[in-house]
Design a protein around this motif. Structure first.
Motif, PDB file in Angstrom:
ATOM      1  N   GLY A  47      33.599  29.020  41.235  1.00 30.58           N
ATOM      2  CA  GLY A  47      33.885  28.617  42.596  1.00 30.58           C
ATOM      3  C   GLY A  47      35.258  29.119  43.010  1.00 30.58           C
ATOM      4  O   GLY A  47      36.085  29.480  42.172  1.00 30.58           O
ATOM      5  N   VAL A  48      35.510  29.131  44.322  1.00 32.05           N
ATOM      6  CA  VAL A  48      36.729  29.766  44.837  1.00 32.05           C
ATOM      7  C   VAL A  48      37.984  29.070  44.335  1.00 32.05           C
ATOM      8  O   VAL A  48      38.910  29.707  43.818  1.00 32.05           O
ATOM      9  CB  VAL A  48      36.718  29.787  46.381  1.00 32.05           C
ATOM     10  N   ARG A  49      38.065  27.736  44.437  1.00 32.55           N
ATOM     11  CA  ARG A  49      39.300  27.053  44.070  1.00 32.55           C
ATOM     12  C   ARG A  49      39.574  27.145  42.574  1.00 32.55           C
ATOM     13  O   ARG A  49      40.630  27.616  42.150  1.00 32.55           O
ATOM     14  CB  ARG A  49      39.229  25.579  44.488  1.00 32.55           C
ATOM     15  N   GLU A  50      38.610  26.714  41.756  1.00 31.04           N
ATOM     16  CA  GLU A  50      38.845  26.733  40.325  1.00 31.04           C
ATOM     17  C   GLU A  50      38.885  28.160  39.793  1.00 31.04           C
ATOM     18  O   GLU A  50      39.667  28.472  38.878  1.00 31.04           O
ATOM     19  CB  GLU A  50      37.770  25.931  39.586  1.00 31.04           C
ATOM     20  N   GLY A  51      38.073  29.033  40.348  1.00 31.17           N
ATOM     21  CA  GLY A  51      38.091  30.418  39.910  1.00 31.17           C
ATOM     22  C   GLY A  51      39.431  31.070  40.146  1.00 31.17           C
ATOM     23  O   GLY A  51      39.921  31.848  39.307  1.00 31.17           O
ATOM     24  N   THR A  52      40.052  30.751  41.283  1.00 23.92           N
ATOM     25  CA  THR A  52      41.390  31.288  41.554  1.00 23.92           C
ATOM     26  C   THR A  52      42.404  30.742  40.554  1.00 23.92           C
ATOM     27  O   THR A  52      43.281  31.469  40.081  1.00 23.92           O
ATOM     28  CB  THR A  52      41.819  30.934  42.990  1.00 23.92           C
ATOM     29  N   GLU A  53      42.295  29.457  40.205  1.00 23.43           N
ATOM     30  CA  GLU A  53      43.205  28.873  39.214  1.00 23.43           C
ATOM     31  C   GLU A  53      43.038  29.535  37.848  1.00 23.43           C
ATOM     32  O   GLU A  53      44.023  29.816  37.154  1.00 23.43           O
ATOM     33  CB  GLU A  53      42.956  27.369  39.108  1.00 23.43           C
ATOM     34  N   VAL A  54      41.792  29.772  37.466  1.00 22.52           N
ATOM     35  CA  VAL A  54      41.537  30.440  36.191  1.00 22.52           C
ATOM     36  C   VAL A  54      42.145  31.841  36.214  1.00 22.52           C
ATOM     37  O   VAL A  54      42.816  32.269  35.267  1.00 22.52           O
ATOM     38  CB  VAL A  54      40.022  30.495  35.898  1.00 22.52           C
ATOM     39  N   TRP A  55      41.911  32.566  37.303  1.00 21.30           N
ATOM     40  CA  TRP A  55      42.440  33.921  37.401  1.00 21.30           C
ATOM     41  C   TRP A  55      43.962  33.923  37.309  1.00 21.30           C
ATOM     42  O   TRP A  55      44.547  34.721  36.560  1.00 21.30           O
ATOM     43  CB  TRP A  55      41.999  34.557  38.722  1.00 21.30           C
ATOM     44  N   GLU A  56      44.613  33.059  38.052  1.00 20.02           N
ATOM     45  CA  GLU A  56      46.075  33.019  38.041  1.00 20.02           C
ATOM     46  C   GLU A  56      46.613  32.669  36.662  1.00 20.02           C
ATOM     47  O   GLU A  56      47.666  33.174  36.254  1.00 20.02           O
ATOM     48  CB  GLU A  56      46.584  32.008  39.079  1.00 20.02           C
TER      49      GLU A  56
END
Length: 933
Positions: free
Chosen positions: A326-335
């Motif tokens: 998902g967008v929110r958690e996926g962005t956190e994982v990526w960062e």
């Protein structure tokens, strides 16, 4: 041994078949003509006998007190006649000074533990100014000039150029460069223009080099000249002086070309590639002109000084993370994997904050591609104009020069407050890869406004680029901050028009139509292809995609594009003893260098650091980690597309420091809040190998030159995975006693290796066998297996694969890894060391600053993590040496030492044998000034 496959335009001569085939096809007259060529170094043909150098003036200005040393393998002499090439290939004989620095360089790996200050010059050259009278090997007055003398020493053949006029001094620098590197200089002026194959033949590696560099700098001849004019115009009087220096330098090069042609002692590669006839001497060696130097500089800049890029790969991995979580958690994982400003990362500048490219709270203008729409822009086209399949061996090209881009330049600098003498000590140098001949050359230049000794890139040696002055020394490492951005230009009308500030604008087509014929040295057939780059105001096109259904081209814009010559002023200042008199002057000089480097300085009282580069000021809200829409509001501030100039961050915003207790750099994080384009600056980095050792020396006090060299050399033999990650892995495994016999044996071997220091070191000097060989083999096999078992189940195959494109899993010495390639020396710069470390510590319940967004090993369960580690360890331990080290054109399968060994990749006709692995700069200085002006 497996039969070698020819890799470059001259490599056919290196196989028995190639040698015999050449000898049979060449006439006896050709061989006799070649063998009658001088067998002494090219400079010996110009020797004026009986002349000795007066060293009084240079000795008076030398404040090193005999404590300056340097080394540059394999040797100073990079030119060889046809006879010398044939003898080398047939019998292994070496021209004078072709590899006399290779042995001392290689021997430090085994000799460093017992090193003392008085033994340093057993492994390095004496880098004092001048040549003692009893050490003069030759004296040359190039072209009969009376205003310059080139003296060469007996030990290394390094040129010591002394001029009474500025013109004569630079004339001598050009003449000496051609004496030592004429063929290499000629090779690289053609590489920079994308015209290597017509010059040297169409072997796969030649095609690859040509394509690799021309894509990044596809200049027209007019643009090459314009860069010289604009750089000089902006620099005022120093710009005029630089132009005069270039003219004199080129005159010296061309004088040597004429003399060597007349005397028939020019490099033998010109015969082997069909440019000269060994019998009649027909054919020409083209004179050099100013634009050749810009072409050369474009190659060097692309290799070492252009941080940034990778935004499309970043976008693809972010989209994969968002699709998975998902967008929110996926962005956190990526960062969390990106580690833009990891608090646990080792830093060169430890105090202060230098904000550059922080993550925007509300990113603006991102242009992320639609799923599955990204395609790479073709470079090659066939005769019909259609895109052609790549005929070049790109892997061979990356192996040939990629190691330099991913170099292992390092620096260790200790303040005088912590040394035995009270004077600063520095051990530092750049990693430019291992080549024959070497890309760099040594020289000393003494003349009006110039006083320096050190290394310079061949063909750009009008100044010393890394070295020492009268009472100071300087060096550099690649810093990698982001000066390259990817723009999404919206297409209009067709695939070759785009919207530029609201107007549909045609792309500019730049082409190179290259064809080649077989040469004596080249076993490939004749061929041809066209290289084509489509350029926009926002840079060359690299990819095409759709964004929200709109067709776009992704372009690459770097601040140094069209500015390859600008840095000449900074180097001119560094060579000027009347300019550099202290740390502040040094920092102001390096401010004029537009490439992305870390610069280090030491004199008898002070040390200093400065980070150079033209860092463009981005628009508010732009996240430079991702492609951005090509619209006026997203452009660099004050950007002028015609000149490619912009507003740049001021020098005060660049990381800088004076008299820090110590500095270390191994391409690690520069400073707090200063973002680098590369991934992997986390809790474990090879910079830690230096930092741990130097910090301990500083804490103990009384640091000496020998102690700092020992620290560098010890770190250069360390396996980063063993020293900084294996203890945590063993802690997980030891949570329950190991009962499996095979697993326990593997664990015991690894533990014994770790206890012994975790080094990849020979059992004894020259043994070509590693102590703890089985443990090293197990680690080499285990690491990629354990990383996949640790992360792939949680990330999923798609996201795991996307992240590995951002950062390779492993970079061990023996791996043919990424752009570095095998036998390149450089190792442990890129890898998942920090991810494994942080994740395992999280599983163990230990504190982690800047943790990954999730826990992956065993899904966060200690027992399941342990099972995964043990299962992969057993699998790795069962692999045979031949499976782990499969062999290549240098090594037999299973030969562990050879798989690691450093090989000098041939760029000419002379080859050298492999040396034992060490993770170390190519050119290196050891300095401690005892006084100052």
């Amino acid at each position: 041994m497996p039969r070698r496959t020819p890799r470059n335009a001259l490599d056919r001569l290196r196989t028995p078949r190639g040698i015999h085939g050449f000898l049979k096809s060449a006439s006896i007259c050709v061989l006799i003509a070649g063998l009658l060529s001088p067998l002494s170094p090219a400079w010996a043909a110009d020797t004026t006998p009986g002349t000795k150098q007066d060293t009084a003036a240079t000795a008076a200005n030398d404040h090193c007190g005999g404590r300056c040393s340097d080394i540059l393998p394999p040797g100073q002499n990079g030119n060889a006649t046809l006879a010398e090439i044939l003898l080398n290939q047939a019998f292994g004989t070496q021209p004078a000074h072709a590899e006399d620095q290779l042995g001392p360089y290689a021997n430090l790996a085994a000799g460093h533990p017992s090193l003392t200050d008085d033994k340093i010059n057993s492994f390095f050259n004496d880098a004092s100014f001048g040549v003692p009278a009893d050490q003069v090997a030759s004296t040359t007055r190039p072209a009969g000039r009376t205003d310059v003398t080139i003296v060469r020493d007996k030990r290394t053949g390094v040129p010591h150029i002394t001029g009474t006029t500025r013109y004569g001094t630079e004339f001598g620098a050009g003449y000496a460069a051609a004496q030592d590197r004429l063929w290499l200089m000629d090779l690289f002026r053609h590489v920079g223009r994308g015209q290597l194959t017509p010059f040297a033949g169409g072997a796969p590696a030649n095609q690859g080099l040509e394509q690799q560099f021309w894509r990044t700098a596809p200049y027209t001849e007019a643009e090459l000249q314009a860069q010289i004019d604009s750089a000089a115009a902006r620099a005022g009087e120093r710009g005029k002086l630089a132009l005069a220096d270039v003219d004199a330098y080129l005159a010296g090069i061309n004088a040597y070309i004429d003399a060597s042609d007349k005397g028939r002692y020019f490099p033998g590669e010109y015969v082997l590639t069909g440019h000269k006839d060994a019998i009649t001497n027909a054919g020409t060696i083209e004179h050099f002109k100013p634009t050749d130097l810009v072409a050369l500089a474009s190659v060097i800049g692309a290799l070492f000084g252009s941080g940034g890029g990778g935004e499309v790969d970043n976008a693809l991995s972010l989209l994969a993370a968002q699709q998975k979580y998902g967008v929110r958690e996926g962005t956190e994982v990526w960062e969390s994997f990106r580690q833009r400003d990891d608090p646990e990362a080792v830093r060169t500048v430890r105090d202060g904050s230098f904000p550059y490219l922080p993550r925007p709270a509300d990113p603006q203008g991102r242009a992320l591609p639609d799923a599955g729409s990204v395609t790479a822009e073709p470079l090659l086209y066939d005769r019909t104009g259609g895109a052609a399949a790549g005929t070049a061996d790109r892997a061979a090209a990356r192996a040939a020069l990629g190691s330099a881009r991913r170099g292992m330049s390092n620096a260790l600098v200790v303040s005088g407050a912590h040394t035995a003498s009270g004077h600063p000590v520095a051990v530092f140098g750049p990693q430019t890869g291992y080549f024959a001949p070497q890309l760099l050359m040594l020289q000393e230049i003494q003349g009006p406004g110039i006083s320096a000794r050190g290394a310079s890139f061949a063909g750009l040696s009008m100044y010393v680029e890394l070295g020492r002055g009268q009472d100071y020394a300087w060096s550099a490492t690649t810093s990698g901050q982001d000066i390259i951005d990817t723009y999404a230009v919206e297409l209009c009308q067709d695939d070759y028009h785009y919207l530029y500030r609201g107007t549909c604008t045609p792309m500019e087509k730049i082409e190179r139509k290259n064809s080649w014929k077989p040469t004596v040295a080249d076993g490939t057939a004749a061929g041809s292809y066209t290289m084509r780059v489509w350029r926009t105001k926002y840079g060359p096109v690299e990819y095409r995609a759709t964004v929200g259904g709109k067709k776009v081209a992704y372009t690459s814009l770097r601040s140094s594009f069209l500015h390859e010559a600008d840095s000449i002023i900074g180097f001119q200042m560094l060579n000027d003893p009347d300019y550099v008199k202290g740390p502040g002057d040094f920092q102001r000089a390096t401010e004029h260098i537009n490439y992305t480097f870390n610069w280090f300085y030491a004199n008898a009282e002070h040390t200093a650091y400065y980070n150079s580069g033209d860092n463009p000021v981005r628009a508010d809200g732009v996240d430079p980690d991702f492609p951005v829409w090509a619209r006026p509001e997203r452009e660099w501030r004050d950007w002028d597309p015609a000149a490619n100039t912009a507003r740049y961050t001021p020098p005060s915003a660049h990381p800088r420091s004076t008299d820090q207790d110590y500095y270390v750099s191994w391409n690690n994080k520069v400073a707090a809040n200063y973002s680098a384009a590369s991934w992997g600056n986390g809790s474990v980095h090879r910079g830690d190998l230096l930092d741990d050792r130097v910090r301990a020396l500083v804490a103990a006090g009384g640091v000496t030159r020998a102690a700092l060299v020992r620290a560098m050399a010890d770190a250069g033999l360390a396996d980063l995975r063993a020293e900084d990650v294996l203890p945590k892995l063993l802690k997980v495994i030891d949570s329950v006693p190991v009962t499996d016999t095979a697993a326990k044996a593997a664990v015991d071997r690894l533990r014994a290796w770790l206890t012994a220091g975790g080094k990849r070191a020979e059992t004894s000097a020259g043994s070509k066998k590693y102590a703890h060989a089985d443990a090293i083999r197990t680690m080499d096999a285990w690491w990629p297996l354990l990383v996949r078992a640790q992360f792939a189940p949680g990330l999923g195959d798609d996201l795991y694969t996307a992240f590995t494109r951002n950062l390779s899993v492993d970079e061990s010495p023996s791996a043919g890894h990424g752009a570095t390639g095998a036998h390149a020396g450089s190792a442990f710069q890129y890898g998942w060391w920090s991810y494994v470390d942080k994740d395992v510590r999280a599983v163990l319940g230990e504190p982690v600053q800047g943790p990954l967004a999730r826990t992956y090993c065993g899904g966060g369960d200690l027992g399941a993590c342990r099972d995964a580690l043990l299962a992969t360890l057993k699998e790795a331990a069962a692999k045979t040496p031949a499976q782990v080290y499969p062999g290549d054109d240098t090594c037999a399968a299973g030969d562990q030492w050879c798989a690691d060994a450093i090989v000098h990749r041939t760029l000419g006709g002379i080859k050298h044998g492999p040396i034992s692995w060490q993770n170390r700069p190519t050119y290196q200085q050891v300095v401690e000034f005892t006084s100052h002006r």
